[in-house]
Design an enzyme around this catalytic site. Structure first.
Site, PDB file in Angstrom:
ATOM      1  CG  ASP A  54      -2.119  -0.818   1.066  1.00 49.35           C
ATOM      2  OD1 ASP A  54      -2.644  -0.801  -0.068  1.00 49.35           O
ATOM      3  OD2 ASP A  54      -2.554  -1.469   2.026  1.00 49.35           O
ATOM      4  CG  ASP A 106      -5.076  -1.132   8.028  1.00 51.06           C
ATOM      5  OD1 ASP A 106      -5.692  -1.167   6.938  1.00 51.06           O
ATOM      6  OD2 ASP A 106      -4.511  -0.128   8.461  1.00 51.06           O
ATOM      7  CD  GLU A 156      -3.017  15.619   4.577  1.00 54.02           C
ATOM      8  OE1 GLU A 156      -3.690  15.805   5.629  1.00 54.02           O
ATOM      9  OE2 GLU A 156      -2.819  14.488   4.092  1.00 54.02           O
ATOM     10  CB  SER A 180     -11.080  23.547   5.269  1.00 50.68           C
ATOM     11  OG  SER A 180      -9.725  23.525   4.905  1.00 50.68           O
ATOM     12  CB  THR A 193     -17.537  23.007   0.556  1.00 49.63           C
ATOM     13  OG1 THR A 193     -16.898  22.471   1.724  1.00 49.63           O
ATOM     14  CG2 THR A 193     -18.879  23.587   0.944  1.00 49.63           C
ATOM     15  CE  LYS A 206      -5.715  23.660   3.770  1.00 51.66           C
ATOM     16  NZ  LYS A 206      -6.535  23.825   4.977  1.00 51.66           N
TER      17      LYS A 206
END
Lengths: 687, 580
Positions: free
Chosen positions: A307, A516, A348, A385, A382, A396
């Site tokens: 992964d 997992d 992020e 944020s 949307t 953004k």
């Protein structure tokens, strides 16, 4: 659990192992190991011969010493197995201590009340309530609430983990401790079948089944044993024909000595220890293999499905660059981006705050410092944020959503930046103030250190790595290039993963993967080696054939190495064992046939010319060979437990190296070895 | 060895390797059923035969069905050969009025020819009528070789196929092997041999006056001799090509009517290894990787060449005893020197040694010199080549499938050493294959040792040992090694045409044949159902010099470990005594 590896020979392991070696003399136990069983029968026969010799008043010194060393041979083989088991047992004991006599609050669904019951009485499907400070009584699934749990009993990791109802973190393991909150659990395992029970069973080797390669090797060893039995048994008639003096020299003791030296006692004695040590090495890496078969299969794997997130890249993306729109100052963009991310707790978002601070010294403002600010959280509708501050609307988000937000069109340079970042494997986040586009934030996947090098070594070993990701083709290709994987599967859905495994298997490949989530379970079950993360769901853990207690997907790589090492150790010691026989022949045959066709009884016969090692006497030669044969088992126990040295290179060069060490070494080493023992035997006047 | 000797050996190997490739390609085409203009007449015969026998040539047989075909065919062959011998006095083509062959000898000979061993307890010219030679023995020379080749082809298909149980059709493979490979080659060879003076006639034996009268020990004067004749060339051609080795005459290819000239000798010894060498390439072609075939051929040569050179050098050296008797042991232009006892002057040392190793490397067993008269170590080499399990070239088909068994064991041990479940030609080698390969390799070994032990313990076994002590021991060991490995080569000095040896060696031949053939077919059946594992850098390469060395090491170690004690009490001690 003990993550620190114990030194191979420590006193607290050796003493019990010595005791167990004697218990294992029981023929019922040894029957399962034909080579050592034959050795034991041989030792038994020489014992009878010894008693007969002593009863008739014959010279008993030689048969006595041979008999002792034959029994030692059996004991040494038992000791090797006991040592391997002992190491597992020590770990199992510490596990067992952690789950002694716990109680449970069993929930009566009808009345809604709880009742205190013994943990052992819980059955699959029962509901229990566990509150802070209590032990979780059985394996189960959280169906209500969330709690922090200390799982150090099984992982050795003391940092608490969160377990909550629903999602991929719902599985709890019996024997772990709830630190905070209260959870309702549905029990998923009956007593004796729990994860911990299976773990203990595996580590102890109680229910150890022979693996396919081990069975095949046992067959070869048994076949060799049978044919050497024929060689030795038919030798007597041949000697009788040759002459009465030769026949007289071939006593039961001498014939059994030859037999034991010829049959592959070295590998026969160490075979089960090697297998147990393989599982043990997995345990030391905090990987629990559900069977020895799985460990062995790991060595055969030639396709690794990895992964992207968590395995190849560090789970989260990081902001690495601000690309301003024309006419916008870079600092201005950074400031807006930081403002929009202040309330964004995702990794992020935090990385944007950090980058702005590092690059432009823009201090991360606290939310309460901006009383007029209105934070706009990320929503699925949307997909953006941001923040509403003093009439400004800073947003953004992904390029598509922001494009829509600003009226469906970006300036050309912005479109180009978005494209560029995507093609580099990054994620572009576009920042807008009102409907004015300020610029693009470059979020980058960070590839874990050292991976390209590791994948290169895998390639040398003939193992192909395939990266699985939900990203688009462009992004996936860029990361694949950076990480150095051989292939990638982009925009992968769980069913695509399954299809890929099936396709690879149909082409004859053996596939390993990690997973997992519950949706990984079918693929984990389908893969030849499925390593489930301990943080994963119960379904995933059930489906895989290994569990990584550290939940580190990169571990797959070590798993493969351990599997290979296990097979290599078996092969190397088999080669060594068989190659040893040549020298033993040169020790024993001249000794046995020394009197054949001799001109007179006190002169050595012509076959003495084969005594190339110049061994002292016939008896000392045979005794030395038997002693060498016994001692070599002890000498190789560390190698059997540790495994032969592993290198990630092509098969041909591994073979060349191992052949040189264990083949040629096995051929040559016994010559000086037996010679030295013979010198000692003669110096001490043992025979 | 003389320069001439070296040259002949080199020429031999050169021609052999040169022919192996085209013959291998041709045989692959035959077994693959590739249509060819040349074989069209044969196809008519084929169709006609299938119809007659009720065979469906399109049927794909499972390994058990294939094995059933092999066994049934062998049983019928056995009965036919047995009955023809027992009834030969009543049957035509018996100009010498030879009586029926005894029951035990017929039993032994029937097994011997049915198993491609061609052990001969009897003397051909005084036992077998022309009809028995042609209808019983020569027929078996063809078909027993074709059976071995068919089993090899089934094994190859097992490697090549995936997920099926069909290994081809035994009857088709048997027919094609005989019709398109053995018959044409024998026909050509027989014609050339006739041109060299090998006899081919139905006339009765001729009595001719001697050029010079001879006197026997008891003072009788002999003035005439009987020349045995018969259809020899046709049988000799197939006896060499089909690795049968059963001579038309008692002394086999040492007889001037069986092997008259150096050229006939060269062609015969070439034919001994020809098909076995060619099949290696057939193997490579059919598994679609010709390097695999060359690797096995190389492994065979790595054993064969040094042993041949060794045997020649040992024979060239002679013995101290010969020197003491005043024999000139140094080679010169006038005589070959060395140990010429039991060798034909027209062949000399090099060609006798080459023949001895070739005939025992391949499970041929024909001789052009008496192995009993070789030096102890020179004689050890042919004996050991048989004990290696007849895998160095070996019998037609059977040699290569035996070698593949060794390759499987090698791959297993080596494969573990590189850290993977071993695989050979893309097929995983697992417990079942190991079990079967172990049986195939070890059954003949065990039979040699047990058979020798029995012979040396029983009065029946010891009664006909004409040379006492060590040499007698070697002779018994040689005979049982030969029978158990389906070679058929014999040393004189042991009276083997007794009920005891006919029975013991008969059983040994059965074990040597079927306890290798059946496990091989079982492996073929198991492999054919397995998936094909694609090769990668992690795969053990099985075409490299390293692998060749490893296969050779396994063959030699198994051979040495099993037989070192027995050889020590036989040829080795004999050698040490001789040099003492």
């Amino acid at each position: 659990m003990a993550t620190q590896s114990k030194s191979i020979f420590s006193a607290d392991l050796i003493v019990p192992a010595i005791k167990v070696s004697f218990v294992k003399l029981n023929p019922v136990h040894l029957w399962k190991n034909p080579v050592i069983f034959v050795t034991e029968v041989g030792a038994f026969l020489t014992t009878i011969d010894l008693i007969r010799t002593m009863a008739t008043g014959g010279a008993a010194s030689f048969p006595l010493q041979i008999t002792l060393w034959l029994w030692f041979t059996v004991l040494f083989a038992n000791f090797a197995e006991a040592m391997a088991e002992g190491r597992g047992k020590a770990q199992a004991d510490s596990l067992r201590r952690s789950r002694t006599k716990s109680v449970a609050n069993k929930l009566d669904t009808a009345s809604g009340t709880t009742k205190l019951v013994a943990a052992e009485s819980l059955r699959k499907g029962d509901l229990v309530v566990v509150t802070a400070g209590e032990l979780i009584p059985a394996d189960g699934e959280v169906i209500e609430g969330a709690a922090t749990v200390n799982e150090s009993a099984i992982t050795g990791e003391s940092a608490p983990v969160i377990r909550e109802a629903g999602g991929d973190r719902s599985a709890v393991t019996g024997g772990t401790t709830v630190l905070s909150d209260r959870i309702k659990i549905r029990v998923t395992a009956n007593p004796g079948e729990s994860f911990m029970d299976r773990m203990i069973g595996l580590i102890e080797g109680a229910k150890r089944q022979k693996t396919p390669n081990e069975i095949a090797l046992s067959i070869l060893l048994s076949a060799l044993t049978i044919v050497f039995l024929v060689v030795v048994i038919t030798l007597k008639p041949l000697a009788v024909y040759t002459g009465p003096d030769v026949s007289a020299a071939l006593t039961v003791t001498v014939l059994v000595s030859l037999l034991v030296c010829l049959i592959p006692t070295t590998i026969g004695g160490l075979l089960s220890a090697i297998g147990i040590a393989g599982i043990d090495r997995m345990v030391q890496k905090n990987v629990l293999a559900m069977s020895g078969r799985a460990v062995e299969a790991a060595g055969d794997v030639d396709v690794l499905l990895l992964d992207k997130t968590g395995t190849i890249t560090l789970g989260n993306r990081q902001a690495v660059e601000f690309v301003p729109a024309p006419g916008v100052d870079e600092r201005q963009l950074a400031d807006a981006a930081q403002l929009s991310s202040l309330a964004d707790e995702t990794p992020e978002g935090r990385s944007i705050v950090v980058l702005a601070k590092e690059k432009y010294g823009i201090r991360g403002r606290e939310v309460h410092e901006l009383p007029n600010a209105q934070f706009v959280p990320f929503t699925a509708q949307t997909r953006m944020s941001g923040i509403d501050l003093d009439g400004r609307q800073i947003r953004k988000g992904a390029a598509d959503s922001v494009r829509q937000h600003v009226g469906g069109k970006f300036p050309a340079p912005i479109e180009q930046s978005v494209m560029e970042i995507s093609s580099k494997g990054g994620t572009p986040l576009v920042v807008a103030d009102g409907d004015r586009v300020l610029g693009v934030v470059y979020l980058k996947d960070i590839v874990k250190g050292g991976l390209p090098d590791r994948f290169k070594r895998f390639r040398a070993m003939g193992i192909r790595t395939v990266m699985i990701t939900g990203d688009n083709q462009l992004t996936a290709a860029a990361i694949a290039r950076e990480a150095g994987v051989d292939d990638f599967l982009a925009q992968a859905k769980p069913e695509d993963k399954m299809a890929l495994i099936r396709k690879e298997q149909a082409a004859g490949h053996l596939v390993a993967m990690t997973g997992d989530g519950t949706n990984d379970a079918p693929a984990l079950a389908q893969a030849d080696v499925g390593v489930a993360m301990n943080t994963g769901t119960q379904a995933a853990k059930e489906a895989g054939n290994m569990v990584d207690l550290d939940s580190n997907p990169t571990k797959l790589i070590e798993v493969v190495e351990i599997g290979k090492q296990l097979l290599m150790t078996r092969g190397a010691l088999t080669t060594f064992s068989i190659a040893n026989d040549v020298a033993k022949y040169f020790a024993i045959i001249p000794a046995m046939f020394a009197v054949a066709y001799a001109a007179s009884p006190d002169q050595p016969g012509p076959l003495s010319a084969l005594n190339v090692m110049g061994l002292g006497t016939a008896q000392s030669a045979i005794l030395s060979a038997v002693i060498f044969n016994a001692l070599i088992i002890i000498a190789l126990i560390p190698l059997a437990l540790r495994g032969v040295r592993f290198r990630a290179v092509a098969a041909a060069s591994i073979l060349r190296r191992n052949l040189l060490i264990y083949g040629l070494g096995g051929l040559l080493l016994p010559f000086p070895g037996i010679k030295v023992i013979d010198l000692i035997v003669n110096a001490l006047g043992l025979v | 060895m003389t320069p001439n000797g070296w040259f002949q050996l080199a020429l031999y190997l050169g021609v052999l390797l040169l022919l192996a490739r085209p013959l291998g390609v041709y045989m692959a085409a035959v077994y693959e059923g590739v249509p060819s203009r040349w074989r069209r007449p044969g196809e008519v015969v084929e169709r006609w035969m299938y119809r007659l026998c009720g065979v469906d040539p399109a049927e794909q047989m499972t390994w058990t069905r294939y094995a059933y075909g092999v066994l049934m065919f062998s049983v019928v062959s056995f009965l036919a050969v047995y009955l023809i011998q027992r009834c030969q006095a009543l049957l035509p083509l018996n100009p010498q009025q030879l009586a029926a062959v005894t029951a035990d000898s017929s039993f032994n000979t029937a097994i011997s020819f049915m198993t491609n061993t061609n052990w001969q307890g009897y003397g051909g010219e005084v036992t077998m009528s022309y009809l028995s030679q042609m209808l019983a023995l020569t027929v078996q020379n063809f078909v027993s070789a074709a059976v071995g080749m068919a089993v090899l082809v089934a094994l190859i298909r097992g490697f090549r196929q995936t997920g099926t149980t069909g290994l081809g059709n035994f009857w088709v493979d048997l027919t094609r092997g005989t019709l398109y490979i053995l018959l044409p080659l024998s026909f050509i060879l027989a014609l050339v041999l006739v041109s060299q003076g090998v006899v081919q006639t139905f006339s009765a034996y001729q009595t001719v006056p001697l050029m010079e009268a001879a006197t026997t020990a008891d003072g009788k004067t002999i003035t005439e001799q009987t020349l045995p004749l018969g259809p020899a060339a046709s049988q000799i051609a197939i006896k060499q090509l089909g690795t049968n080795g059963g001579g038309f005459y008692n002394v086999n290819s040492a007889h001037p009517f069986e092997n008259p000239t150096p050229l006939s000798n060269f062609l015969q010894v070439l034919s001994i290894l020809l098909i076995a060498a060619g099949l290696c390439h057939t193997f490579g072609v059919m598994v679609k990787d010709s390097r695999q075939g060359w690797a096995l051929l190389a492994a065979m040569l790595v054993v064969f060449v040094p042993l041949t050179v060794g045997c020649a050098l040992l024979e060239q050296q002679g013995t101290p005893q010969l020197a003491a008797l005043g024999a000139d042991l140094t080679a010169s232009n006038l005589h070959p020197g060395g140990n010429m006892e039991g060798k034909e002057t027209r062949f000399g040392i090099a060609n006798s040694a080459l023949w001895a190793t070739a005939t025992t490397a391949a499970s041929n067993g024909s001789v052009n010199a008496m192995h009993d008269s070789f030096t102890p170590l020179g004689g050890l080499i042919p004996m050991w080549l048989m004990q290696l399990g007849e895998v160095i070239f070996g019998g037609a088909g059977s040699g290569l499938y035996g070698m593949v068994m060794f390759a499987i064991v090698t791959v297993f041990i080596a494969g573990l050493m590189v850290g993977r479940t071993p695989e050979y030609l893309g097929k995983k080698i697992e417990a079942y294959e190991m079990k079967m390969a172990s049986i195939a390799i070890l059954a003949p070994c065990a039979m040699v040792l047990v058979g020798t032990a029995i012979a040396l313990m029983c009065t029946g076994g010891k009664a006909t040992i004409f040379n006492p002590a060590v040499h007698g021991f070697s002779e018994v060991l040689y005979a049982v090694s030969s029978a158990s490995n389906n070679n058929g080569s014999a040393v004189a000095g042991l009276g083997a045409n007794t009920p005891f040896y006919n029975t013991l060696l008969g059983v040994a031949m059965l074990i040597g044949r079927f306890l290798t053939m059946l496990p091989v077919l079982a492996i073929a059946g198991s492999l054919s159902q397995k998936k094909h594992v694609p090769a990668s850098a992690g795969t053990l390469p099985t075409h490299t010099p390293l692998f060749v060395v490893l296969v050779v090491a396994i063959v030699i170690i198994v051979g040495a470990l099993n037989f070192f004690p027995a050889l020590a009490l036989g040829p080795i001690v004999e050698h040490l005594q001789m040099r003492a």
